[in-house]
Design a protein around this motif. Structure first.
Motif, mmCIF file in Angstrom:
data_model
loop_
_atom_site.group_PDB
_atom_site.id
_atom_site.type_symbol
_atom_site.label_atom_id
_atom_site.label_comp_id
_atom_site.label_asym_id
_atom_site.label_seq_id
_atom_site.Cartn_x
_atom_site.Cartn_y
_atom_site.Cartn_z
ATOM 1 N N LYS A 279 0.817 -1.213 0.000
ATOM 2 C CA LYS A 279 0.000 0.000 0.000
ATOM 3 C C LYS A 279 0.852 1.264 0.000
ATOM 4 O O LYS A 279 0.486 2.277 -0.620
ATOM 5 C CB LYS A 279 -0.909 -0.008 1.235
ATOM 6 C CG LYS A 279 -2.162 0.834 1.077
ATOM 7 C CD LYS A 279 -3.133 0.182 0.124
ATOM 8 C CE LYS A 279 -4.444 0.961 0.031
ATOM 9 N NZ LYS A 279 -5.355 0.377 -0.956
ATOM 10 N N CYS A 280 2.005 1.221 0.663
ATOM 11 C CA CYS A 280 2.843 2.425 0.751
ATOM 12 C C CYS A 280 3.701 2.633 -0.492
ATOM 13 O O CYS A 280 4.363 3.665 -0.625
ATOM 14 C CB CYS A 280 3.738 2.375 1.988
ATOM 15 S SG CYS A 280 5.182 1.293 1.847
ATOM 16 N N SER B 261 4.930 6.508 3.415
ATOM 17 C CA SER B 261 3.860 6.844 2.468
ATOM 18 C C SER B 261 3.517 8.330 2.499
ATOM 19 O O SER B 261 2.950 8.861 1.532
ATOM 20 C CB SER B 261 2.603 6.027 2.780
ATOM 21 O OG SER B 261 1.914 6.542 3.911
ATOM 22 N N LEU B 262 3.852 8.996 3.582
ATOM 23 C CA LEU B 262 3.419 10.388 3.762
ATOM 24 C C LEU B 262 4.000 11.354 2.731
ATOM 25 O O LEU B 262 3.295 12.266 2.284
ATOM 26 C CB LEU B 262 3.759 10.858 5.188
ATOM 27 C CG LEU B 262 3.081 10.060 6.315
ATOM 28 C CD1 LEU B 262 3.464 10.620 7.673
ATOM 29 C CD2 LEU B 262 1.565 10.075 6.152
ATOM 30 N N PRO C 190 2.067 11.948 -2.371
ATOM 31 C CA PRO C 190 0.638 12.322 -2.398
ATOM 32 C C PRO C 190 -0.259 11.201 -2.905
ATOM 33 O O PRO C 190 -1.356 10.994 -2.378
ATOM 34 C CB PRO C 190 0.622 13.519 -3.363
ATOM 35 C CG PRO C 190 2.006 14.074 -3.310
ATOM 36 C CD PRO C 190 2.916 12.902 -3.099
ATOM 37 N N GLU C 191 0.232 10.450 -3.924
ATOM 38 C CA GLU C 191 -0.623 9.410 -4.493
ATOM 39 C C GLU C 191 -0.645 8.143 -3.644
ATOM 40 O O GLU C 191 -1.513 7.282 -3.832
ATOM 41 C CB GLU C 191 -0.161 9.065 -5.918
ATOM 42 C CG GLU C 191 1.147 8.288 -6.022
ATOM 43 C CD GLU C 191 2.402 9.127 -5.805
ATOM 44 O OE1 GLU C 191 3.512 8.578 -5.905
ATOM 45 O OE2 GLU C 191 2.246 10.342 -5.555
ATOM 46 N N LYS C 192 0.290 7.988 -2.704
ATOM 47 C CA LYS C 192 0.356 6.791 -1.861
ATOM 48 C C LYS C 192 0.128 7.093 -0.380
ATOM 49 O O LYS C 192 0.192 6.185 0.444
ATOM 50 C CB LYS C 192 1.724 6.113 -2.026
ATOM 51 C CG LYS C 192 1.982 5.510 -3.403
ATOM 52 C CD LYS C 192 1.142 4.267 -3.618
ATOM 53 C CE LYS C 192 1.483 3.582 -4.932
ATOM 54 N NZ LYS C 192 0.648 2.381 -5.153
ATOM 55 N N VAL D 217 -5.107 2.730 5.588
ATOM 56 C CA VAL D 217 -4.540 1.889 6.649
ATOM 57 C C VAL D 217 -5.415 0.656 6.869
ATOM 58 O O VAL D 217 -4.920 -0.477 6.964
ATOM 59 C CB VAL D 217 -4.401 2.700 7.960
ATOM 60 C CG1 VAL D 217 -4.077 1.766 9.131
ATOM 61 C CG2 VAL D 217 -3.309 3.754 7.821
ATOM 62 N N VAL D 218 -6.722 0.874 6.921
ATOM 63 C CA VAL D 218 -7.646 -0.249 7.094
ATOM 64 C C VAL D 218 -7.574 -1.188 5.891
ATOM 65 O O VAL D 218 -7.581 -2.419 6.044
ATOM 66 C CB VAL D 218 -9.082 0.271 7.301
ATOM 67 C CG1 VAL D 218 -10.073 -0.898 7.339
ATOM 68 C CG2 VAL D 218 -9.174 1.069 8.588
#
Length: 625
Positions: A192-193, A373-374, A377-379, A386-387
């Motif tokens: 996800k990140c 991930s911060l 912007p797209e990730k 997170v969920v």
């Protein structure tokens, strides 16, 4: 597996997130007592086998029928009973205190529904194996000859399976309930990140221009992605959908393109730091820190991938295949700017080696994944992302949990009946104590088990049956475990049931069996290396520094010799006698005798230099895709 929609999908989404939150909680604040943790884990996960996997082919695939809701609820009852009556269960004296009626019928219910869940999720082979081992506990007394077992009542069998830590709730399920679940969530956060997709960019940027570029990309991306996924088939679909069409485009035959991806993806399970559930099980079986398994695995894994790189490069040179144009690939400088995406894995490895528990190290890896991930912007991962990451990680836990729980039935039989000791005696008598012959037999058993089982289940059974044989013959315990682990993984590319090769063939549009046999040829060195590290623990970094260096160097040179012989190419086509000479020197290079090893390694190098200088290049025209 069902693809649910509507309210069923929403329920399963929330349900898996709850499972994930429980395991994150225990990763950070510590697990419950072992038997209780395993019961909570199995009670939560086993119902998903009925919710997500249909009873038969014509069952509904977009919703959960009422009978599967009922079976799922029933499958949680034995674990719920154990949780509610935990104090009385742990205080009872095994094989002395009689079972209550509730305990007996809960054990029967768990056995029946666990086998049915296994049939759905894992397949019939493991279900039959577990059933036969369970039946042996009760009916073994009726068998003739050496296989005649001791006499046990039905209550004693049920107690061994349900109420002890040597049955369903044995070490394998404990690993699933703690380490595996935590690392699956970590993998979900990595994807996800952006770390997962970043692996593909790294592979493209740094290997795409070499001869046979897409094949190099397949190997490197599968190595990186597989090191966190721990599943050969998932690895194939994760990277092969991109790499296989590219390999076909530049001239590799479809079956070869599929074979490259299958071999590269299977090796991901032996590449640290994660290595799949089997590596955590190995650490638990050996009673050593997980970091020791990482150290032992790193050199064979690097040799494995170096050998695959060599094979595909020789094939590319033989066919005259070029790499991809730099303008068609990601810019190296731009890729390096995002190197911070490796931080979650670096953090994981660091905290493992400073002595933190793998569960807590994985939890820190989850936190670092969120942090990296911060800046993107797209990730950037908000609450919903997170969920989603928790859900994407945990939804894959059903297979591992069910396989580990069912393998526990086999371990219960081995422990109660002593059948493992009988098997050791049979093999030792059959092989007359010859270590090499015993290794071949254990290899065959591991491959056969791996053909019909997931790697985790195959490793558990092979280690229970094969490792005692090898340790009895004097092989180090870690070498014996790595030996059966390797062959449980290699079975993914071994016909007739080569799951990774078949998955790659479906993408490549090639014949599955031809792809499987080509994968065996490309991965031939993976069949050889385990024999080498059994006789030379230096390859697993288990010796002194000079011993380790000698073992690694000799193995690398021997692999070069095997690679040249298998591909029949150096910088020209090799003659049959030249290939045979490489095989001879390579075999000598893996000999336990140091003098013969040195002569073999020197012979490979000398033949390499001599044949390269005396031959002329003989490049074939590119083959049609």
């Amino acid at each position: 597996m069902r693809k649910l929609s509507g309210s069923s999908h929403k329920f399963m989404y929330v349900y898996f997130v709850v499972i994930g939150l429980f395991h994150l909680y225990t990763s950070v604040f510590g697990a419950y007592e072992s038997y209780l943790q395993k019961n909570i884990h199995l009670g939560l996960v086993l119902p998903t086998a009925f919710f997500l996997f249909p009873m038969f082919k014509k069952a509904p695939m977009d919703r959960v029928p009422l009978y599967d809701w009922a079976l799922g609820a029933l499958s949680a009852i034995p674990s719920l009973y154990a949780i509610v009556n935990y104090d009385s269960i742990v205080m009872r004296i095994q094989q002395v205190d009689p079972l209550t009626a509730a305990q007996f019928w809960c054990g029967i219910l768990l056995f029946v529904l666990l086998l049915e869940g296994t049939r759905r999720v894992v397949g019939l082979p493991l279900t039959l194996i577990a059933f036969l081992f369970a039946a042996y506990m009760y009916f073994g007394q009726s068998l003739p000859g050496i296989m005649k077992g001791l006499s046990f009542s039905m209550s004693e069998v049920v107690e061994q399976i349900y109420l002890t830590d040597e049955g369903v709730f044995s070490m394998p399920l404990g690993v699933s309930a703690t380490l595996v679940a935590a690392f699956l969530i970590f993998g979900g956060f990595l994807e996800k990140c952006g770390t997962g997709p970043y692996f593909m960019e790294v592979a493209q940027a740094f290997t795409g221009t070499a001869p046979g570029g897409p094949a190099n990309i397949a190997v490197m991306s599968s190595c990186l992605f597989g090191s966190i996924s721990g599943s050969a088939v998932a690895n194939v679909y994760g990277t092969g959908t991109f790499t296989i069409p590219l390999m076909k485009k530049i001239g590799y035959p479809p079956h070869f393109a599929g074979a490259v991806e299958a071999v590269a993806s299977s090796g991901g399970q032996i590449m640290p730091p994660v290595m799949g559930a089997g590596a955590f099980l190995m650490a638990s079986f050996l009673g050593v820190p997980f970091t020791k398994i990482i150290v032992a695995a790193i050199t064979p894994a690097m040799i494995y991938y170096a050998a695959v790189f060599l094979m595909i490069r020789l094939e590319a040179m033989k066919r005259g295949l070029k790499g991809l144009a730099p303008e068609d690939l990601p810019d190296k400088k731009q890729v390096l700017k995002k190197a911070y995406l490796f931080l979650p894995i670096i953090a994981l490895v660091y905290f493992l080696f400073v002595g933190m528990t793998p569960m807590r190290a994985a939890a820190i890896g989850v936190l670092v994944s969120w942090l990296v991930s911060l800046p993107q912007p797209e990730k950037r991962m908000g609450p919903r992302a997170v969920v989603d990451a928790i859900y994407n990680g945990v939804k894959n836990v059903t297979l591992v949990c069910v396989a580990c729980a069912t393998a526990g039935i086999v371990l219960a039989s081995v422990s109660l009946t002593g059948v493992g000791v009988k098997l050791v005696g049979l093999v030792l008598a059959f092989t007359s104590g010859m270590p090499l012959l015993a290794l071949f037999l254990v290899m065959i058993v591991s491959l056969i088990l791996g053909m019909g089982l997931p790697t985790t289940g195959a490793y558990i059974l092979a280690s229970a049956l094969g490792v005692p044989i090898l340790t009895k013959l004097g092989f180090p315990a870690i070498s014996a475990h790595m030996f059966v682990f390797y062959y449980a993984i290699i079975s993914n590319i071994t016909p007739p049931v080569a799951l990774a090769a078949y998955a790659a063939a479906s993408i490549a549009g090639s014949d599955p069996n031809r792809t499987g046999f080509e994968a065996c040829r490309l991965g031939f060195l993976a069949f050889v290396t385990p024999f080498a590290f059994c006789y030379d623990p230096g390859i697993l970094l288990q010796g002194t520094l000079p011993e380790n260096l000698f073992g690694i160097l000799a193995c690398c040179v021997a692999c070069l010799g095997f690679g040249f012989a298998m591909m029949g190419y150096l910088n020209r086509a090799l003659k049959p006698w030249e290939r045979l000479l490489f095989v001879l020197f390579a075999v000598m290079g893996l000999c336990p005798d140091r003098l013969i090893t040195s002569i073999g390694a020197a012979g490979v190098v000398a033949a390499w230099v001599f044949f390269a200088k005396t031959g002329k290049k003989n490049v074939q025209p590119p083959a049609a895709a």
